[in-house]
Every structure is written in C-alpha cells, then in structure tokens.
Design a protein around this motif. Structure first.
Motif, short mmCIF file in Angstrom:
data_model
loop_
_atom_site.label_atom_id
_atom_site.label_comp_id
_atom_site.label_asym_id
_atom_site.label_seq_id
_atom_site.Cartn_x
_atom_site.Cartn_y
_atom_site.Cartn_z
N ASN A 168 37.92 34.83 42.41
CA ASN A 168 37.17 35.84 42.45
C ASN A 168 37.62 37.25 42.87
OD1 ASN A 168 35.12 33.82 42.25
ND2 ASN A 168 35.09 33.49 44.33
N PHE A 169 36.90 38.16 42.49
CA PHE A 169 37.49 39.70 42.64
C PHE A 169 36.57 40.40 43.21
CE2 PHE A 169 35.48 39.11 38.45
CZ PHE A 169 34.75 40.37 38.24
N VAL A 170 36.80 41.64 43.80
CA VAL A 170 36.30 42.80 44.23
C VAL A 170 36.83 44.00 43.51
CG1 VAL A 170 35.90 44.17 46.14
CG2 VAL A 170 35.91 41.67 46.44
N ASN B 225 35.50 52.90 41.24
CA ASN B 225 36.12 53.41 39.83
C ASN B 225 35.86 52.07 38.94
OD1 ASN B 225 38.37 52.02 40.65
ND2 ASN B 225 39.51 53.83 40.40
N GLY B 226 35.72 50.97 39.37
CA GLY B 226 35.68 49.92 38.48
C GLY B 226 36.90 48.98 38.17
N LYS B 227 38.15 49.52 39.05
CA LYS B 227 38.94 48.60 38.83
C LYS B 227 39.32 47.30 39.75
CE LYS B 227 42.41 52.17 36.97
NZ LYS B 227 43.76 52.72 36.98
N VAL B 228 39.91 46.29 39.61
CA VAL B 228 40.03 45.31 40.42
C VAL B 228 40.63 45.61 41.74
CG1 VAL B 228 40.75 42.94 40.96
CG2 VAL B 228 39.90 43.41 38.80
N ALA B 229 40.21 45.57 42.90
CA ALA B 229 40.78 45.98 44.06
C ALA B 229 41.46 44.78 44.87
CB ALA B 229 39.60 46.77 45.05
N LYS C 130 31.48 37.47 35.69
CA LYS C 130 31.74 36.36 36.35
C LYS C 130 33.29 36.31 36.85
CE LYS C 130 27.74 33.80 34.88
NZ LYS C 130 26.95 32.96 34.32
N ALA C 131 33.55 35.24 37.71
CA ALA C 131 34.78 35.07 38.29
C ALA C 131 35.83 35.00 37.02
CB ALA C 131 34.76 33.76 39.02
#
Length: 109
Positions: free
Chosen positions: A20-22, A26-30, A65-66
């Motif tokens: 899972n990601f947040v 700006n759209g990049k995975v944090a 999705k994940a």
C-alpha cells in the motif's frame, strides 16, 4: 542481483501480499507499507526497496490499487522454505512450476 530485502518483499508478494502507498500532492509515492496475505506488516519494505522493485519491473499497480508482484517478479524470486508448512514456495507460475515439480521440489504454492 536481488538484495536480501528485495527478495523478502518479493517472496511476501508472491504469496499474496500487497504494497500500500501514500502519494504526495505532486503524485509521487511518499510512503509505503508491505502487508502479508494474513495482514501483518513487513518491516523490510522501505521506500528505497519499493523504488528499486518498481524500477526493475518486479511490481506493478493496476488501476491505482495496491502494488502486487508482476510476472517478471515471479520469475525472478528464489524459492524459500515456507516456515508454516516446511515446504518450498517460489511464487512460480505455469511451466516454471511444472519444471520445478518434475525436479522433485515440493511447492506449497
């Protein structure tokens, strides 16, 4: 070459896990969290490991999705002993699975 941490994450994903990601505004995975199929969090999955696996095409996200393991990731993961069952699991698919079974490898997947 696949690092020890990348190998662990791929193995968890091959057994039905997910990442899972947040995302930042700006759209990049944090940040990322890797979950096993039972719902436990794998601490070895850092943002650096995630970026490495994504860059090499070992994981993919479909429809926002994940992230899950890709076919390329399944083919690159090494067999490991499944501690719950005492058998090997490799996340293999199709012909690779048949080839391993014909060599006498007992698979739990």
């Amino acid at each position: 070459n696949i690092s020890k941490f990348e190998q662990r994450v791929l193995h968890v994903l091959s057994q039905g896990g997910r990442i899972n990601f947040v995302r930042n505004p700006n759209g990049k995975v944090a940040s990322v969290e890797c979950y096993t199929r039972e719902g436990y969090v794998l601490s070895d999955c850092s943002l650096h490991v995630f970026q490495s696996l994504k860059k090499r095409g070992f994981i993919k996200s479909y429809g926002g999705k994940a992230y899950r393991i890709s076919r390329k990731g399944r083919l690159s993961v090494r067999a490991q002993i499944d501690k719950d069952k005492g058998q090997q699991c490799c996340g293999c698919v199709g012909l690779e699975k048949n080839a391993m079974q014909s060599q006498g490898v007992v698979l739990s997947c």
